[in-house]
Design an enzyme around this catalytic site. Sequence first.
Site, PDB file in Angstrom:
ATOM      1  N   GLY A 330       0.826  -1.202   0.000  1.00 45.78           N
ATOM      2  CA  GLY A 330       0.000   0.000   0.000  1.00 45.78           C
ATOM      3  C   GLY A 330       0.861   1.253   0.000  1.00 45.78           C
ATOM      4  O   GLY A 330       1.961   1.290  -0.566  1.00 45.78           O
ATOM      5  N   SER A 331       0.395   2.285   0.688  1.00 48.13           N
ATOM      6  CA  SER A 331       1.089   3.577   0.666  1.00 48.13           C
ATOM      7  C   SER A 331       2.395   3.588   1.442  1.00 48.13           C
ATOM      8  O   SER A 331       3.149   4.567   1.357  1.00 48.13           O
ATOM      9  CB  SER A 331       0.162   4.672   1.206  1.00 48.13           C
ATOM     10  OG  SER A 331      -0.920   4.876   0.313  1.00 48.13           O
ATOM     11  N   THR A 332       2.704   2.516   2.204  1.00 46.34           N
ATOM     12  CA  THR A 332       4.029   2.462   2.852  1.00 46.34           C
ATOM     13  C   THR A 332       5.128   2.348   1.798  1.00 46.34           C
ATOM     14  O   THR A 332       6.309   2.535   2.101  1.00 46.34           O
ATOM     15  CB  THR A 332       4.133   1.273   3.830  1.00 46.34           C
ATOM     16  OG1 THR A 332       4.001   0.041   3.104  1.00 46.34           O
ATOM     17  CG2 THR A 332       3.075   1.355   4.906  1.00 46.34           C
ATOM     18  N   PHE A 333       4.754   2.069   0.551  1.00 45.33           N
ATOM     19  CA  PHE A 333       5.696   1.959  -0.567  1.00 45.33           C
ATOM     20  C   PHE A 333       6.137   3.337  -1.067  1.00 45.33           C
ATOM     21  O   PHE A 333       7.166   3.456  -1.743  1.00 45.33           O
ATOM     22  CB  PHE A 333       5.002   1.191  -1.696  1.00 45.33           C
ATOM     23  CG  PHE A 333       5.921   0.485  -2.655  1.00 45.33           C
ATOM     24  CD1 PHE A 333       6.881  -0.406  -2.211  1.00 45.33           C
ATOM     25  CD2 PHE A 333       5.816   0.690  -4.023  1.00 45.33           C
ATOM     26  CE1 PHE A 333       7.723  -1.069  -3.094  1.00 45.33           C
ATOM     27  CE2 PHE A 333       6.639   0.027  -4.918  1.00 45.33           C
ATOM     28  CZ  PHE A 333       7.602  -0.855  -4.439  1.00 45.33           C
TER      29      PHE A 333
END
Length: 631
Positions: A330-333
Amino acid sequence: MPAHHSTLNAPDGELHRFHFRVILAGIAVLGALALLATRFFYLQVVQHDYYTTRAEDNRISVVPIVPNRGVIVDRAGVVLARNYSAFTLEITPSKVADLEATIDGLGQLIEVLPKDRKRFRKLLEESKSFESLPIRTRLSEEEVARFAANRYLFPGVEVKARLFRQYPLGPIASHAVGYINRINKRDLEMIDESELAANYRGTDHIGKTGIEQKYEFQLHGETGYEQVEIDAGGRAIRSLSRTAPIQGSRLTLTLDVKLQEMAEKAFGDRRGALVAIEPATGGILALVSNPSFDPNLFIDGIRSDDWELLNNSPERPMLNRALNGTYPPGSTFKPFMALAALETGKRTPGQAISDPGFFNFAGHHFRDDKKGGHGTVDMYKSIVHSCDTYYYMLANDMGIDAIARFMGQLGFGQKTGVDIEGESEGVLPSPEWKKRRFRRPEQQKWFAGETISIGIGQGYNSYTPIQLAQATAAIANNGVMFRPHLVKYITDSRTGEKTMIEPEPMRRLAWKPQHVETIRNAMVGVNTQGTGARAFAGAGYTSAGKTGTAQVFSLKGSEYKSSRLKQELRDHALFIAFAPAEAPKIALAVVVENGGFGAQSAAPIARMVFDYYLLGKLPKGAAQEDDVEED
């Protein structure tokens, strides 16, 4: 005179025949004596050494003495695995005429429950008939005395003093520590291949998972031997000599078990995983996979109903989610994508885009999570407020090959090398990966549109929590990546000498310091004014983080409403972070399965971990759902 004739008066022919028979008999006797003498000479002289050895072997029995298994402790010396001695009632099936009758008879003296019988039958199927198998373990002194008084009634049954493994903290850190269980055929093959079969004589158990398995040979120690003189009935008369066993090495882990326990409690009854790493060494401070299991259940041979409960549970407590669970990041990427953009020259920190709330590619709208968009967005804002459109455009500009090359350096899509067996590789998408993954030519082609969703950590992206934690630690440590490990040092039980498991830099990534600083500053902004701000309000330290929400299934353009979905279809919640931001001592990754938004479910767990590790306290409150920025 009598009519008969004496022998002396017998005709010469008969006398001759008599003498001949006497001579033949004498020759036969002499021949027999000669054969006996020859045989005697052969046995006593020629074969003397052979039969002396055989006789000695019959008189002397070599009995293996199983060593104490090494103790496992955490970084502060808290015991995670130890041994204790107890009496066991054991049956050698080959020495018992009627097994069922014997067990029934024992049941009249000592309580033998149906679960004991089930476990015994299972062990019987897996073992050799001449092996001694437990029918009851942990006998009381009264039970031992009761059997001793009636032992003569039960040939092939005896009480033995055995060492038992114990995990005093039960389920806490069970996926890291692992467990031991009885040796099976596959274990025997492994032992034979390692040429250590002699050292396992008399040993019944072996490490099956976790540290217990990975460091089996260090923990096992060295088997001792005792030469015992026995009589014709096989009973021991006296001990002739003894070689003492050598206890297994003591393992000191990098784990902080109090931190581990607190982190596990923070999950409550939610499924998920957490990996916390010391950035400067790669030492794992906490490795959580929730739900967990009690390793003590496995030591004597797990009961079938307990195994059914664990193995068939929809919660999958036996799955080590930290190492084997794979999730879209998800947005942790996004912080890693932003760093890749800086390093490849595709973006500068101040370069901005206009976000209308979507990105149009080949007639397809890739929607942002915020209706109407975020307006003007530079790199800092793209991370702090988690702007999807910024990363749709970035992924399209970079291309899949450049993304895959950069993320591969960070360890995504490959095993970290942690000292536990069975780690998953995850999936780092690339055109080469797709060719290997699919069979049909039409499936193997990489489409440009597939790159777009890769930029926000969706699509084919699938990584383990430990990979996320390792990559986060790399940013915290300015590009120096260490191999995550659980064992800090090994102590020799004989000499007390400690062998340190030296921190092992896997690679030193030549990132420009100003690029790393840009990403770190933006991640600090996440926890002060962005999606992680509510969870870290009032913290007594500065932290850097990034929230993430990963889709479990495609919405196909529909609006996401968690309340309308079944629990197992709700999004996964993720969070990565390190603290203190200026000099990181801890970096972590958190995944809460079907937990919804990362800010709501995952970030508060990270706050509790940081508060405890850095300040020695628990947080006063957790994030509320009604005033948390979504992601």
